[in-house]
Design a protein around this motif. Structure first.
Motif, PDB file in Angstrom:
ATOM      1  N   SER A   9       0.555  -1.260   0.260  1.00  6.52           N
ATOM      2  CA  SER A   9      -0.424  -0.485   0.189  1.00  6.52           C
ATOM      3  C   SER A   9       1.196   1.600   0.104  1.00  6.52           C
ATOM      4  CB  SER A   9      -1.066   0.325   1.214  1.00  6.52           C
ATOM      5  OG  SER A   9      -1.604  -1.056   0.765  1.00  6.52           O
ATOM      6  N   ALA A  10       2.398   0.952   1.127  1.00  9.89           N
ATOM      7  CA  ALA A  10       2.807   2.298   0.727  1.00  9.89           C
ATOM      8  C   ALA A  10       3.893   3.043  -0.910  1.00  9.89           C
ATOM      9  CB  ALA A  10       4.248   1.986   1.995  1.00  9.89           C
ATOM     10  N   ARG A  11       3.701   1.923  -1.522  1.00 10.17           N
ATOM     11  CA  ARG A  11       4.381   1.958  -2.594  1.00 10.17           C
ATOM     12  C   ARG A  11       3.204   2.430  -3.383  1.00 10.17           C
ATOM     13  NH1 ARG A  11       7.972   3.414  -6.288  1.00 10.17           N
ATOM     14  NH2 ARG A  11       8.361   2.317  -7.814  1.00 10.17           N
ATOM     15  N   MET A  16       1.193   6.699  -6.631  1.00  9.64           N
ATOM     16  CA  MET A  16      -0.295   7.772  -6.882  1.00  9.64           C
ATOM     17  C   MET A  16       0.084   8.935  -6.952  1.00  9.64           C
ATOM     18  SD  MET A  16      -2.942   5.346  -5.185  1.00  9.64           S
ATOM     19  CE  MET A  16      -4.187   6.243  -4.339  1.00  9.64           C
ATOM     20  N   ALA A  17       0.800   9.200  -6.176  1.00  5.16           N
ATOM     21  CA  ALA A  17       1.217  11.158  -6.057  1.00  5.16           C
ATOM     22  C   ALA A  17       2.027  11.017  -6.332  1.00  5.16           C
ATOM     23  CB  ALA A  17       1.693  10.824  -4.454  1.00  5.16           C
ATOM     24  N   LYS A  18       2.645  10.292  -7.553  1.00  8.38           N
ATOM     25  CA  LYS A  18       2.971  11.003  -9.052  1.00  8.38           C
ATOM     26  C   LYS A  18       2.384  10.800 -10.333  1.00  8.38           C
ATOM     27  CE  LYS A  18       7.689   8.670  -7.054  1.00  8.38           C
ATOM     28  NZ  LYS A  18       8.758   7.814  -6.834  1.00  8.38           N
ATOM     29  N   GLY A  19       1.237   9.889  -9.736  1.00  5.91           N
ATOM     30  CA  GLY A  19       0.421   9.436 -11.099  1.00  5.91           C
ATOM     31  C   GLY A  19       1.116   8.968 -11.849  1.00  5.91           C
ATOM     32  N   THR A  20       2.147   7.774 -11.494  1.00  4.66           N
ATOM     33  CA  THR A  20       2.883   6.631 -12.591  1.00  4.66           C
ATOM     34  C   THR A  20       1.771   5.779 -12.697  1.00  4.66           C
ATOM     35  OG1 THR A  20       4.356   6.383 -11.112  1.00  4.66           O
ATOM     36  CG2 THR A  20       4.653   8.157 -12.437  1.00  4.66           C
ATOM     37  N   SER A  39      -8.692   6.852  -6.092  1.00  3.42           N
ATOM     38  CA  SER A  39      -7.868   6.830  -7.590  1.00  3.42           C
ATOM     39  C   SER A  39      -8.959   5.677  -8.289  1.00  3.42           C
ATOM     40  CB  SER A  39      -7.211   7.365  -7.824  1.00  3.42           C
ATOM     41  OG  SER A  39      -5.976   6.669  -7.199  1.00  3.42           O
ATOM     42  N   ALA A  40      -9.454   4.852  -7.870  1.00  2.00           N
ATOM     43  CA  ALA A  40      -9.685   3.313  -8.967  1.00  2.00           C
ATOM     44  C   ALA A  40     -10.257   3.064  -9.895  1.00  2.00           C
ATOM     45  CB  ALA A  40      -9.412   2.539  -7.375  1.00  2.00           C
ATOM     46  N   ARG A  41     -10.640   3.280 -10.849  1.00  2.00           N
ATOM     47  CA  ARG A  41     -11.254   2.695 -11.947  1.00  2.00           C
ATOM     48  C   ARG A  41     -11.993   1.928 -11.720  1.00  2.00           C
ATOM     49  NH1 ARG A  41      -9.098   2.124 -17.732  1.00  2.00           N
ATOM     50  NH2 ARG A  41      -8.504   0.529 -17.061  1.00  2.00           N
ATOM     51  N   SER A  42     -13.041   1.757 -11.828  1.00  2.00           N
ATOM     52  CA  SER A  42     -13.702   0.418 -11.189  1.00  2.00           C
ATOM     53  C   SER A  42     -13.823  -0.349 -12.913  1.00  2.00           C
ATOM     54  CB  SER A  42     -15.242   0.291 -11.278  1.00  2.00           C
ATOM     55  OG  SER A  42     -16.104  -0.470 -11.141  1.00  2.00           O
ATOM     56  N   GLN A  43     -12.936  -1.851 -12.753  1.00  2.00           N
ATOM     57  CA  GLN A  43     -13.190  -2.481 -14.263  1.00  2.00           C
ATOM     58  C   GLN A  43     -13.941  -3.918 -13.397  1.00  2.00           C
ATOM     59  OE1 GLN A  43     -12.491  -1.501 -17.385  1.00  2.00           O
ATOM     60  NE2 GLN A  43     -13.953  -3.758 -17.753  1.00  2.00           N
ATOM     61  N   PRO A  44     -14.841  -4.339 -13.444  1.00  2.00           N
ATOM     62  CA  PRO A  44     -15.181  -5.666 -13.376  1.00  2.00           C
ATOM     63  C   PRO A  44     -14.246  -6.912 -13.795  1.00  2.00           C
ATOM     64  CG  PRO A  44     -16.968  -4.127 -13.402  1.00  2.00           C
ATOM     65  CD  PRO A  44     -16.172  -3.638 -13.527  1.00  2.00           C
TER      66      PRO A  44
END
Length: 177
Positions: A9-11, A16-20, A39-44
């Motif tokens: 989770s830390a990584r 996420m902070a870097k947008g990569t 920031s998660a995208r839903s993709q069932p």
């Protein structure tokens, strides 16, 4: 790539902070609607395409506990890495692990608990009720527990869950459809 490496989770938070990173939540829509990482995208998983568009970013798949991503790692890896060009991972511990690490999620308590948890709670309650009534009122009530157990077996072996179908018509599930 036949399996995906777990990412902490830390990584993930750093990426996420870097947008990569592209975070993909593979849970069904009702599960995602109730709670997800911001920031998660839903993709069932049930509607996962054969190739995932991730714009060259690192792809991290998540589910509630990490079990679903682990069980489907080969399929997820193939979806993210058509030619091995996009790094792909699974979030260690899923959304539960994310929260345990101290990171926030988006929770919408106006959305109902996901359907399978509703089925589990009601089935468990009916089985307990059948056992209690069978013990203290009349042994015929054990039939309730047997009936619900048989329904769970049918649901597990065929994929058809009558209780989930009935629950879909419950007012708390219909208003959010």
């Amino acid at each position: 790539m036949s399996h995906l490496t777990p990412m902490s989770s830390a990584r993930l938070s750093d990426l996420m902070a870097k947008g990569t990173v592209e975070l993909v939540d593979i849970r069904e829509a009702d599960e995602y609607a109730r709670e997800h990482i911001a920031s998660a995208r839903s993709q069932p998983l049930s509607a996962l395409p054969s190739v995932l568009e991730a714009s060259g970013k690192t792809v991290v798949f998540t589910c509630r506990s990490g079990n679903r991503t682990a069980a489907n790692a080969q399929r997820l890896a193939a979806c993210a890495n058509k030619e091995g060009s996009v790094p792909a991972y699974v979030l260690e511990g899923g959304v539960d692990g994310w929260k345990k690490a101290g990171f926030a999620t988006r929770i919408d308590r106006t959305k109902p608990v996901d359907m399978m948890r509703q089925v589990q709670m009601i089935a468990g309650g009916l089985i307990l009720l059948g056992v209690a009534l069978g013990t203290w009122v009349h042994p015929a009530f054990y039939g309730l527990s047997a009936f619900v157990g048989a329904g769970l077996f049918v649901a597990g072996s065929t994929g058809f869950c009558g209780m989930a179908r009935l629950l879909a018509y419950a007012p708390w599930n219909r208003r959010n459809a």
